[in-house]
Motif scaffolding. Structure first.
Motif, PDB file in Angstrom:
ATOM      1  N   LEU A  51       0.604  -1.118   0.002  1.00 25.31           N
ATOM      2  CA  LEU A  51      -0.011   0.015   0.217  1.00 25.31           C
ATOM      3  C   LEU A  51       0.810   1.054   0.134  1.00 25.31           C
ATOM      4  O   LEU A  51       1.815   1.415   0.717  1.00 25.31           O
ATOM      5  CB  LEU A  51      -0.857   0.015   1.068  1.00 25.31           C
ATOM      6  CG  LEU A  51      -1.798   1.153   1.463  1.00 25.31           C
ATOM      7  CD1 LEU A  51      -2.763   1.497   0.252  1.00 25.31           C
ATOM      8  CD2 LEU A  51      -2.425   1.141   2.813  1.00 25.31           C
ATOM      9  N   ASP A  52       0.500   2.291  -0.925  1.00 22.01           N
ATOM     10  CA  ASP A  52       1.185   3.549  -0.945  1.00 22.01           C
ATOM     11  C   ASP A  52       0.171   4.629   0.105  1.00 22.01           C
ATOM     12  O   ASP A  52      -1.118   4.193   0.089  1.00 22.01           O
ATOM     13  CB  ASP A  52       1.132   3.973  -2.316  1.00 22.01           C
ATOM     14  CG  ASP A  52       2.197   5.171  -2.472  1.00 22.01           C
ATOM     15  OD1 ASP A  52       2.663   5.622  -1.322  1.00 22.01           O
ATOM     16  OD2 ASP A  52       2.295   5.741  -3.451  1.00 22.01           O
ATOM     17  N   ILE A  53       0.642   5.375   0.557  1.00 22.11           N
ATOM     18  CA  ILE A  53      -0.135   6.462   1.376  1.00 22.11           C
ATOM     19  C   ILE A  53      -0.839   7.441   0.520  1.00 22.11           C
ATOM     20  O   ILE A  53      -1.927   7.965   0.838  1.00 22.11           O
ATOM     21  CB  ILE A  53       0.613   6.877   2.517  1.00 22.11           C
ATOM     22  CG1 ILE A  53       1.113   5.783   3.442  1.00 22.11           C
ATOM     23  CG2 ILE A  53       0.079   8.188   3.078  1.00 22.11           C
ATOM     24  CD1 ILE A  53       0.126   5.178   4.150  1.00 22.11           C
ATOM     25  N   ILE A  77       3.381  -1.038   4.091  1.00 21.12           N
ATOM     26  CA  ILE A  77       3.300  -0.020   3.473  1.00 21.12           C
ATOM     27  C   ILE A  77       4.446   0.191   2.621  1.00 21.12           C
ATOM     28  O   ILE A  77       5.551   0.211   3.225  1.00 21.12           O
ATOM     29  CB  ILE A  77       3.064   1.316   4.364  1.00 21.12           C
ATOM     30  CG1 ILE A  77       1.593   0.954   5.042  1.00 21.12           C
ATOM     31  CG2 ILE A  77       3.183   2.668   3.776  1.00 21.12           C
ATOM     32  CD1 ILE A  77       1.433   1.969   6.271  1.00 21.12           C
ATOM     33  N   VAL A  78       4.592   0.847   1.306  1.00 21.61           N
ATOM     34  CA  VAL A  78       5.895   1.281   0.640  1.00 21.61           C
ATOM     35  C   VAL A  78       5.547   2.748   0.098  1.00 21.61           C
ATOM     36  O   VAL A  78       4.655   2.667  -0.823  1.00 21.61           O
ATOM     37  CB  VAL A  78       6.018   0.372  -0.376  1.00 21.61           C
ATOM     38  CG1 VAL A  78       7.373   0.771  -1.037  1.00 21.61           C
ATOM     39  CG2 VAL A  78       6.335  -1.107   0.132  1.00 21.61           C
ATOM     40  N   THR A  79       5.816   3.831   0.603  1.00 22.87           N
ATOM     41  CA  THR A  79       5.575   5.034   0.151  1.00 22.87           C
ATOM     42  C   THR A  79       6.658   6.122   0.224  1.00 22.87           C
ATOM     43  O   THR A  79       7.861   5.993   0.959  1.00 22.87           O
ATOM     44  CB  THR A  79       4.609   5.614   1.144  1.00 22.87           C
ATOM     45  OG1 THR A  79       4.158   6.991   0.803  1.00 22.87           O
ATOM     46  CG2 THR A  79       5.033   5.320   2.431  1.00 22.87           C
ATOM     47  N   ALA A 100       9.999   3.216   3.379  1.00 25.66           N
ATOM     48  CA  ALA A 100      10.050   4.308   2.427  1.00 25.66           C
ATOM     49  C   ALA A 100      10.721   4.277   1.022  1.00 25.66           C
ATOM     50  O   ALA A 100      11.684   3.483   0.873  1.00 25.66           O
ATOM     51  CB  ALA A 100      11.225   5.390   3.324  1.00 25.66           C
ATOM     52  N   LYS A 101      10.180   4.911   0.082  1.00 25.95           N
ATOM     53  CA  LYS A 101      10.707   4.893  -1.417  1.00 25.95           C
ATOM     54  C   LYS A 101      11.516   6.026  -1.395  1.00 25.95           C
ATOM     55  O   LYS A 101      11.563   7.069  -0.852  1.00 25.95           O
ATOM     56  CB  LYS A 101       9.345   5.369  -2.136  1.00 25.95           C
ATOM     57  CG  LYS A 101       8.409   4.260  -2.558  1.00 25.95           C
ATOM     58  CD  LYS A 101       7.528   4.757  -3.531  1.00 25.95           C
ATOM     59  CE  LYS A 101       6.106   3.978  -3.575  1.00 25.95           C
ATOM     60  NZ  LYS A 101       5.263   4.333  -4.559  1.00 25.95           N
ATOM     61  N   PRO A 102      12.506   6.016  -2.306  1.00 28.27           N
ATOM     62  CA  PRO A 102      12.803   4.467  -3.094  1.00 28.27           C
ATOM     63  C   PRO A 102      13.432   3.322  -2.087  1.00 28.27           C
ATOM     64  O   PRO A 102      14.458   3.785  -1.331  1.00 28.27           O
ATOM     65  CB  PRO A 102      13.927   4.909  -4.213  1.00 28.27           C
ATOM     66  CG  PRO A 102      14.466   6.163  -3.620  1.00 28.27           C
ATOM     67  CD  PRO A 102      13.420   6.905  -2.586  1.00 28.27           C
TER      68      PRO A 102
END
Length: 243
Positions: A51-53, A77-79, A100-102
């Motif tokens: 899930l992205d925020i 979560i990946v955002t 956290a991205k990247p």
């Protein structure tokens, strides 16, 4: 083959990550809108959600809240929102992990496998059991087959992490369960310095359970050691303090 749902509208990055995870043996579906993601995830056909925020229609935290309240599907979560406060909020709301991205695709893959390894034995035991097993302490009842928690006969809505945490504590009711064991068994990783994620989940679980019918705190903190799910017969030995 595990089925994974990506809820993310970060076009190119999502496509590249989807291709990478597909090569690693996942069956990956992607959606760009939070509302669509909720609809697909609650249909019960996925093993895990990424899930992205930052989504075009709903705030990702609202999506997370909906998923945790309506399903037991683990959510990672990946955002790009990598601030500590966002991470704490995400974990407190029930996310199983937060990157956290990247992010390095290999690190993400490793974390996904940790989450899946943690939930796989639970699913196998539930499928193999001819009748759901239950744990009961005082007015609290846990059905391990349906993953339903009742307090005084009323349903208590828990996230996947909160359910697994409560099961560990209740299965050892009256005994100390170390933070190290809880992190290993519930979060699927080793204890690391300054890792307070399990404490955040315990705090959230406490609020949802409330005090016992006898009027005492259900979960007692043993500073720097771990937690105890208290028994009425053990209150005198435990004392009344809590940190």
């Amino acid at each position: 083959m595990e089925r994974l749902l990506m809820i993310d509208n970060d076009g190119k990055a999502t496509e590249e990550l989807s291709q990478y995870l597909t090569r690693e043996g996942f069956c990956v579906d992607t959606v760009e809108r939070g509302s669509t993601g909720i609809e697909r995830a609650t249909a019960g056909q996925y093993d895990l959600v990424l899930l992205d925020i930052q989504l075009p229609d709903l705030n990702g935290f609202e999506v997370l809240n909906q998923l945790c309240s309506r399903t037991t599907i683990p959510v990672v979560i990946v955002t790009a929102r990598g601030d500590d406060i966002d991470k704490i909020v995400g974990l407190e709301m029930g996310a199983d992990d937060y990157l956290a991205k990247p992010c390095n695709p290999r690190e993400l893959l490793a974390r996904l496998r940790v989450v899946l390894r943690r939930i796989r034995p639970q699913r196998v035991r539930a499928a193999a059991s001819p009748a759901p097993r239950k744990l009961k302490v005082g007015d609290l009842e846990i059905n391990l087959g349906t993953r339903m928690v009742l307090r005084g006969g009323e349903i208590v809505e828990l996230t996947s992490v909160e359910f697994n945490l409560l099961r560990q504590l209740v299965a050892n009711a009256g005994e100390l369960v170390s933070r190290e064991k809880l992190i290993r068994e519930v979060l699927g990783r080793a204890l690391s310095p300054c890792d307070r994620s399990i404490d955040v989940h315990v705090s959230k679980l406490r609020k949802k359970l409330g005090i016992s019918a006898e009027g005492f705190d259900r979960i007692k903190t043993i500073r720097n050691e771990g937690y105890i799910y208290t028994l009425a017969t053990a209150i005198d030995q435990l004392g009344s303090g809590r940190c």
